[in-house]
Enzyme design. Structure first.
Site, PDB file in Angstrom:
ATOM      1  N   HIS A   4      36.670  57.949  36.104  1.00  0.00           N
ATOM      2  CA  HIS A   4      37.818  56.420  35.554  1.00  0.00           C
ATOM      3  C   HIS A   4      38.727  56.220  36.671  1.00  0.00           C
ATOM      4  O   HIS A   4      39.037  57.284  38.074  1.00  0.00           O
ATOM      5  CB  HIS A   4      38.116  56.929  34.578  1.00  0.00           C
ATOM      6  CG  HIS A   4      39.110  56.244  33.761  1.00  0.00           C
ATOM      7  ND1 HIS A   4      38.977  54.941  33.935  1.00  0.00           N
ATOM      8  CD2 HIS A   4      40.520  56.049  34.215  1.00  0.00           C
ATOM      9  CE1 HIS A   4      39.748  53.943  32.925  1.00  0.00           C
ATOM     10  NE2 HIS A   4      40.675  54.651  33.152  1.00  0.00           N
ATOM     11  N   HIS A  54      40.951  47.770  29.292  1.00  0.00           N
ATOM     12  CA  HIS A  54      40.927  49.439  30.083  1.00  0.00           C
ATOM     13  C   HIS A  54      40.759  48.847  31.431  1.00  0.00           C
ATOM     14  O   HIS A  54      41.476  48.210  31.882  1.00  0.00           O
ATOM     15  CB  HIS A  54      40.796  50.426  29.301  1.00  0.00           C
ATOM     16  CG  HIS A  54      41.972  51.273  30.134  1.00  0.00           C
ATOM     17  ND1 HIS A  54      40.918  52.395  29.405  1.00  0.00           N
ATOM     18  CD2 HIS A  54      42.087  51.781  31.503  1.00  0.00           C
ATOM     19  CE1 HIS A  54      41.155  53.925  30.028  1.00  0.00           C
ATOM     20  NE2 HIS A  54      42.619  53.127  31.155  1.00  0.00           N
ATOM     21  N   HIS A  76      40.591  52.972  38.343  1.00  0.00           N
ATOM     22  CA  HIS A  76      41.225  50.862  37.804  1.00  0.00           C
ATOM     23  C   HIS A  76      40.867  50.374  38.890  1.00  0.00           C
ATOM     24  O   HIS A  76      41.976  49.044  39.434  1.00  0.00           O
ATOM     25  CB  HIS A  76      42.487  50.949  37.594  1.00  0.00           C
ATOM     26  CG  HIS A  76      42.283  51.563  36.626  1.00  0.00           C
ATOM     27  ND1 HIS A  76      42.797  51.004  35.379  1.00  0.00           N
ATOM     28  CD2 HIS A  76      42.935  52.801  36.187  1.00  0.00           C
ATOM     29  CE1 HIS A  76      43.917  51.408  34.036  1.00  0.00           C
ATOM     30  NE2 HIS A  76      43.413  53.175  34.665  1.00  0.00           N
ATOM     31  N   ASP A 124      19.100  48.521  41.984  1.00  0.00           N
ATOM     32  CA  ASP A 124      19.114  49.818  42.195  1.00  0.00           C
ATOM     33  C   ASP A 124      19.373  51.090  41.420  1.00  0.00           C
ATOM     34  O   ASP A 124      19.691  52.330  41.896  1.00  0.00           O
ATOM     35  CB  ASP A 124      19.473  49.926  43.929  1.00  0.00           C
ATOM     36  CG  ASP A 124      18.281  49.190  44.848  1.00  0.00           C
ATOM     37  OD1 ASP A 124      16.923  49.087  44.141  1.00  0.00           O
ATOM     38  OD2 ASP A 124      18.375  48.904  45.879  1.00  0.00           O
ATOM     39  N   TYR A 147      11.811  56.396  46.593  1.00  0.00           N
ATOM     40  CA  TYR A 147      13.076  55.787  48.313  1.00  0.00           C
ATOM     41  C   TYR A 147      13.243  56.645  48.231  1.00  0.00           C
ATOM     42  O   TYR A 147      13.798  58.241  47.212  1.00  0.00           O
ATOM     43  CB  TYR A 147      14.015  55.060  47.140  1.00  0.00           C
ATOM     44  CG  TYR A 147      15.361  54.941  47.962  1.00  0.00           C
ATOM     45  CD1 TYR A 147      15.318  53.275  48.421  1.00  0.00           C
ATOM     46  CD2 TYR A 147      16.757  55.957  47.780  1.00  0.00           C
ATOM     47  CE1 TYR A 147      16.378  53.444  49.406  1.00  0.00           C
ATOM     48  CE2 TYR A 147      17.499  55.435  49.030  1.00  0.00           C
ATOM     49  CZ  TYR A 147      17.427  54.106  49.058  1.00  0.00           C
ATOM     50  OH  TYR A 147      18.882  53.590  50.419  1.00  0.00           O
TER      51      TYR A 147
END
Length: 240
Positions: free
Chosen positions: A103, A179, A105, A128, A237
């Site tokens: 998480h 958020h 910001h 991708d 890949y």
């Protein structure tokens, strides 16, 4: 040897990985101050490791990380876990294949979150990493915020993915409205890489729209090619 020291040994590798993953938030330019956290889960032991709340990254040490079980009970650690730990816990319980959660910001991804705007796939860089449009999760109700804000954030994310039939492995991220973004992956480090990709793709999309506001989404046949060449049974890949 005490039970606690056995726990130390069992979770040593995970603790070290989560520590490195949290430092990646800084080196990849995803955080300011202490606005971010990473966790990783040990499915066999039913425990996850997460950054302590409000600790500066320069001061962070592996022993500072907090261990919780999937009921949210602190098993080891002298510091309070990240305030977002309940969200991470719910994501681990709801998304059974996820091994790490991040998480942040980060600026551009948070712009999408605050604006409540999905991120459509504009090009192959996005394809991708994210199989389609990155969704916006609804804002929480006053009751949800007052009851258990962080836990209900996790439930809102899981609800969004279930109601819209989105596979969280194919779409390892979202924007929580008002958020900020959450991402996840097969490990703690992998979840940070997806956070990097989300931030860059958000920036690329806004730049693309500034040059061509009518830019269409990436055609599905190119989306399929780029996503599936890196993911799934027939992926080719990398070095395997």
């Amino acid at each position: 040897m005490t039970m606690l020291s056995w726990l130390d040994i069992m979770l040593e590798d995970l603790r070290e990985e989560v520590f490195r993953a949290n430092l990646m938030l800084v080196t990849e330019g995803l955080v300011r101050l202490t606005w971010g956290n990473v966790s990783g889960v040990d499915r066999d032991k039913g425990m996850f490791v997460i950054k302590p709340s409000g600790v500066a990254y320069d001061d962070l040490k592996p022993r500072d990380l907090v261990v919780l079980d999937l009921d949210g009970v602190v098993v080891e650690g002298t510091m309070r876990p990240s305030s977002d730990a309940p969200t991470h816990r719910v994501l681990y319980r709801e998304f059974s294949e996820v091994g790490g959660v991040t998480h942040t910001h980060s600026v551009n991804a948070t712009i999408f979150s605050q604006a409540g705007v999905e991120l459509p796939c504009q090009g192959t860089t996005h394809a991708d990493h994210f199989y389609g449009s990155v969704p916006v999760v609804r804002e929480l109700t006053p009751e949800e915020v007052g009851d258990d804000y962080e836990t209900n954030t996790g439930y809102a994310i899981a609800e969004c993915f279930k109601e819209r039939g989105i596979n969280p492995i194919e779409m390892p991220g979202c924007f929580q409205k008002f958020h900020a973004p959450f991402t996840w992956g097969k490990s703690a480090v992998d979840s940070v890489k997806n956070s990097v990709a989300l931030e860059v793709c958000a920036q690329m999309a806004m730049g693309t729209w500034s040059l061509n506001s009518e830019q269409p989404r990436l055609p599905n046949h190119i989306l399929d090619k780029h996503y599936l060449r890196k993911h799934g049974a027939d992926a080719y890949y990398g070095q395997g």
